[in-house]
Design a protein around this motif. Structure first.
Motif, mmCIF file in Angstrom:
data_model
loop_
_atom_site.group_PDB
_atom_site.id
_atom_site.type_symbol
_atom_site.label_atom_id
_atom_site.label_comp_id
_atom_site.label_asym_id
_atom_site.label_seq_id
_atom_site.Cartn_x
_atom_site.Cartn_y
_atom_site.Cartn_z
ATOM 1 N N ALA A 229 -14.070 9.782 8.881
ATOM 2 C CA ALA A 229 -13.289 10.424 7.810
ATOM 3 C C ALA A 229 -13.544 9.733 6.469
ATOM 4 C CB ALA A 229 -11.798 10.368 8.150
ATOM 5 N N ILE A 230 -13.610 10.540 5.419
ATOM 6 C CA ILE A 230 -13.849 10.018 4.071
ATOM 7 C C ILE A 230 -12.547 9.416 3.530
ATOM 8 C CG2 ILE A 230 -14.437 10.669 1.679
ATOM 9 C CD1 ILE A 230 -16.819 10.943 3.578
ATOM 10 N N THR A 231 -12.648 8.193 3.031
ATOM 11 C CA THR A 231 -11.485 7.576 2.373
ATOM 12 C C THR A 231 -11.955 7.035 1.019
ATOM 13 O OG1 THR A 231 -11.998 5.650 3.721
ATOM 14 C CG2 THR A 231 -10.094 6.934 4.393
ATOM 15 N N ASP A 232 -11.041 6.478 0.249
ATOM 16 C CA ASP A 232 -11.453 5.945 -1.057
ATOM 17 C C ASP A 232 -12.022 4.541 -0.873
ATOM 18 O OD1 ASP A 232 -8.994 3.981 -1.599
ATOM 19 O OD2 ASP A 232 -8.294 5.822 -0.649
ATOM 20 N N SER A 233 -12.361 3.905 -1.977
ATOM 21 C CA SER A 233 -13.058 2.621 -1.877
ATOM 22 C C SER A 233 -12.105 1.436 -1.612
ATOM 23 C CB SER A 233 -13.853 2.366 -3.160
ATOM 24 O OG SER A 233 -12.951 2.472 -4.235
ATOM 25 N N GLY A 234 -10.792 1.697 -1.676
ATOM 26 C CA GLY A 234 -9.843 0.592 -1.451
ATOM 27 C C GLY A 234 -9.824 0.155 0.002
ATOM 28 N N SER A 235 -8.800 -0.636 0.347
ATOM 29 C CA SER A 235 -8.725 -1.072 1.748
ATOM 30 C C SER A 235 -7.296 -1.093 2.253
ATOM 31 C CB SER A 235 -9.352 -2.466 1.887
ATOM 32 O OG SER A 235 -8.603 -3.359 1.085
ATOM 33 N N GLU A 236 -6.342 -0.817 1.368
ATOM 34 C CA GLU A 236 -4.948 -0.937 1.743
ATOM 35 C C GLU A 236 -4.403 0.406 2.261
ATOM 36 O OE1 GLU A 236 -1.020 -2.722 -0.515
ATOM 37 O OE2 GLU A 236 -2.799 -2.144 -1.660
ATOM 38 N N VAL A 237 -3.744 0.365 3.429
ATOM 39 C CA VAL A 237 -3.161 1.595 3.972
ATOM 40 C C VAL A 237 -1.816 1.818 3.284
ATOM 41 C CG1 VAL A 237 -2.344 2.770 6.063
ATOM 42 C CG2 VAL A 237 -4.358 1.280 6.165
ATOM 43 N N ARG A 238 -1.857 2.638 2.247
ATOM 44 C CA ARG A 238 -0.661 2.865 1.439
ATOM 45 C C ARG A 238 -0.699 4.284 0.892
ATOM 46 N NH1 ARG A 238 0.664 1.762 -3.701
ATOM 47 N NH2 ARG A 238 -1.423 0.986 -4.125
ATOM 48 N N PHE A 239 0.436 4.994 0.968
ATOM 49 C CA PHE A 239 0.505 6.374 0.486
ATOM 50 C C PHE A 239 0.646 6.331 -1.029
ATOM 51 C CE2 PHE A 239 1.932 10.688 -0.088
ATOM 52 C CZ PHE A 239 1.425 11.379 1.009
ATOM 53 N N ALA A 240 -0.352 6.814 -1.760
ATOM 54 C CA ALA A 240 -0.288 6.711 -3.215
ATOM 55 C C ALA A 240 -1.116 7.811 -3.855
ATOM 56 C CB ALA A 240 -0.832 5.344 -3.654
ATOM 57 N N GLU A 241 -0.760 8.111 -5.101
ATOM 58 C CA GLU A 241 -1.484 9.141 -5.838
ATOM 59 C C GLU A 241 -2.960 8.770 -5.953
ATOM 60 O OE1 GLU A 241 -0.832 11.334 -10.047
ATOM 61 O OE2 GLU A 241 0.923 10.497 -9.035
ATOM 62 N N GLY A 242 -3.814 9.748 -5.799
ATOM 63 C CA GLY A 242 -5.254 9.498 -5.955
ATOM 64 C C GLY A 242 -5.919 9.023 -4.676
ATOM 65 N N LYS A 243 -5.117 8.714 -3.645
ATOM 66 C CA LYS A 243 -5.723 8.268 -2.376
ATOM 67 C C LYS A 243 -5.633 9.416 -1.365
ATOM 68 C CE LYS A 243 -4.464 4.158 -0.951
ATOM 69 N NZ LYS A 243 -5.014 2.811 -0.804
ATOM 70 N N ASP A 244 -6.298 10.536 -1.722
ATOM 71 C CA ASP A 244 -6.116 11.758 -0.929
ATOM 72 C C ASP A 244 -6.530 11.599 0.532
ATOM 73 O OD1 ASP A 244 -5.317 12.811 -3.277
ATOM 74 O OD2 ASP A 244 -7.084 14.058 -3.613
ATOM 75 N N GLY A 245 -7.627 10.874 0.753
ATOM 76 C CA GLY A 245 -8.119 10.704 2.124
ATOM 77 C C GLY A 245 -7.122 9.927 2.970
ATOM 78 N N ILE A 246 -6.653 8.798 2.452
ATOM 79 C CA ILE A 246 -5.682 7.975 3.186
ATOM 80 C C ILE A 246 -4.351 8.717 3.330
ATOM 81 C CG2 ILE A 246 -4.188 5.919 2.829
ATOM 82 C CD1 ILE A 246 -6.772 5.283 4.311
ATOM 83 N N ASN A 247 -3.942 9.403 2.259
ATOM 84 C CA ASN A 247 -2.681 10.167 2.339
ATOM 85 C C ASN A 247 -2.749 11.186 3.475
ATOM 86 O OD1 ASN A 247 -1.966 8.733 0.094
ATOM 87 N ND2 ASN A 247 -2.086 10.457 -1.338
ATOM 88 N N ASN A 248 -3.907 11.856 3.571
ATOM 89 C CA ASN A 248 -4.069 12.870 4.622
ATOM 90 C C ASN A 248 -4.011 12.220 6.005
ATOM 91 O OD1 ASN A 248 -4.673 15.548 5.555
ATOM 92 N ND2 ASN A 248 -6.835 14.953 5.807
#
Ligand code: TYM
Length: 337
Positions: A229-248
């Motif tokens: 699955a595609i995620t952003d470049s960060g590493s923290e599992v946190r629900f936040a604006e702009g982190k659409d992949g992790i949010n999903n």
């Protein structure tokens, strides 16, 4: 059995197209919510094969897919004793009411439907009239039972609004008759996104096989797709604006485990995306395992399925037949008998 004339319980109607195995989006956004509603409401659920015909289909495959979709809703917890579960084309009243409603639906309002715009752009060689009037048939599905609530994912909200407008217009013209249906959209999971492009909704027609989880995928396949699955470049599992992949992924994990976002963040504090993706894959696979087992059993019992969908259609016709007869009188058709 629901009876629109003498029931205390509210009426629920929803449908799903038999266009292949359901996706995790179909499941989380709609079908998994159908079962728990069965005790509190009079529920009517349909495999909407007439809607699926708006795209060219191979007849042999289509018939098989319709049976599979029927078995799948049962596998997902629809109890054909508690709910009316049937195949749309088995109840001719949907098509009959569709015509009446089409005569008061405007070309302009159908032209504004985003699904029509998307689908006609996708199939420019087959922009057929059925594709255009699709939302009217959906309104007929809903209004034929004087439905109160319609459990759907967010992408069907515009169609539901149109059904409401159609009902209100009919009531203004011919006197109060139709219940104006309300959408029933889950707070979490109303729009599950693609695993490969989290700005797009998860869809079975996605060309990238890793974008979509099918609810009958085996455990290894599910885990593999989540790992990719595609995620952003960060590493923290946190629900936040702009982190659409992790949010999903967090939304999916929350639906599979019942955990809140705060609990998920605590569980994965200090761990990376890799651990999280693996956990999501495992949780989803475990969550779906009973559905896969139920389906394997049901699809081999064609006689049972037939018994269920035949009796479902009889019940559906009984309820909608009364509604459509009243509609025929209201619009001024001469009584047939
Ligand atoms: P269909 O077959 O495309 O999808 C069935 C249900 O799944 C939901 N859904 C999703 N929910 C969350 N995330 C996603 N990625 C996702 N993808 C699909 C849809 O919102 C839907 O609730 N027109 C309808 C079928 C229909 C219907 C009706 C529904 C026909 N008549 C009457 C309700 C009432 C459709 O094409 O759904």
């Amino acid at each position: 059995m629901p009876d629109t004339n003498n029931t205390q319980k509210k009426i629920i109607f929803s449908g799903i197209q038999p266009t292949g195995c359901f996706t995790l989006g179909n499941y989380i956004g709609a079908v998994r919510n159908w079962g728990p509603l069965q005790d509190e409401y009079d529920c009517i659920y349909s495999i909407v094969d007439m809607h699926a015909l708006t795209v060219k289909r191979d007849p042999v495959k289509f018939r098989q897919q319709t049976l599979e979709a029927y078995a799948l809703i049962l596998a997902c917890g629809i109890d054909p004793q508690k709910s009316v579960a049937f195949i749309q084309s088995h109840n001719r009243y949907h098509a009959e009411l569709n015509w009446i409603l089409a005569c008061s639906t405007q070309f302009g309002e159908l032209s504004r439907m985003t699904q029509f715009k998307d689908k006609s752009a996708k199939h420019p060689d087959d922009v057929n009239a059925g594709l255009f009037t699709y939302p009217v048939l959906m309104a007929a599905d809903i209004l034929a039972y004087n439905t109160d609530l319609v459990p759907i994912g967010a992408d069907q909200k515009q169609h539901l609004e149109l059904a409401r407008n159609i009902a209100q217009r009919f009531n203004q013209r011919y006197g109060e008759f139709f219940t104006v249906p309300e959408p029933y959209i889950p707070k979490v999971g109303a729009k599950v996104m693609s695993l490969q492009d989290p700005s797009k909704k998860m869809s079975k027609s996605d060309e990238n096989p890793n974008a979509c989880i099918f609810i009958l995928d085996d455990k290894d396949t599910i885990i593999r797709k989540f790992k990719r699955a595609i995620t952003d470049s960060g590493s923290e599992v946190r629900f936040a604006e702009g982190k659409d992949g992790i949010n999903n992924l967090m939304t999916i994990y929350s639906c599979a485990t019942g955990k809140s976002n705060a609990e998920i963040e605590a569980e994965f504090a200090g761990k990376g995306y890799g651990d999280f993706k693996l956990a999501v894959g495992e949780a989803v696979a475990d969550h779906l395992a009973p559905v896969r087992e139920n389906f394997a059993r049901l699809i081999n019992d064609k006689a049972y399925l037939k018994e269920c969908y035949t009796s479902g259609a009889e019940k559906a016709m009984k309820i909608s037949g009364k509604v459509v007869a009243k509609v025929y009188r209201k619009v001024g058709f001469v009584d047939a008998r």
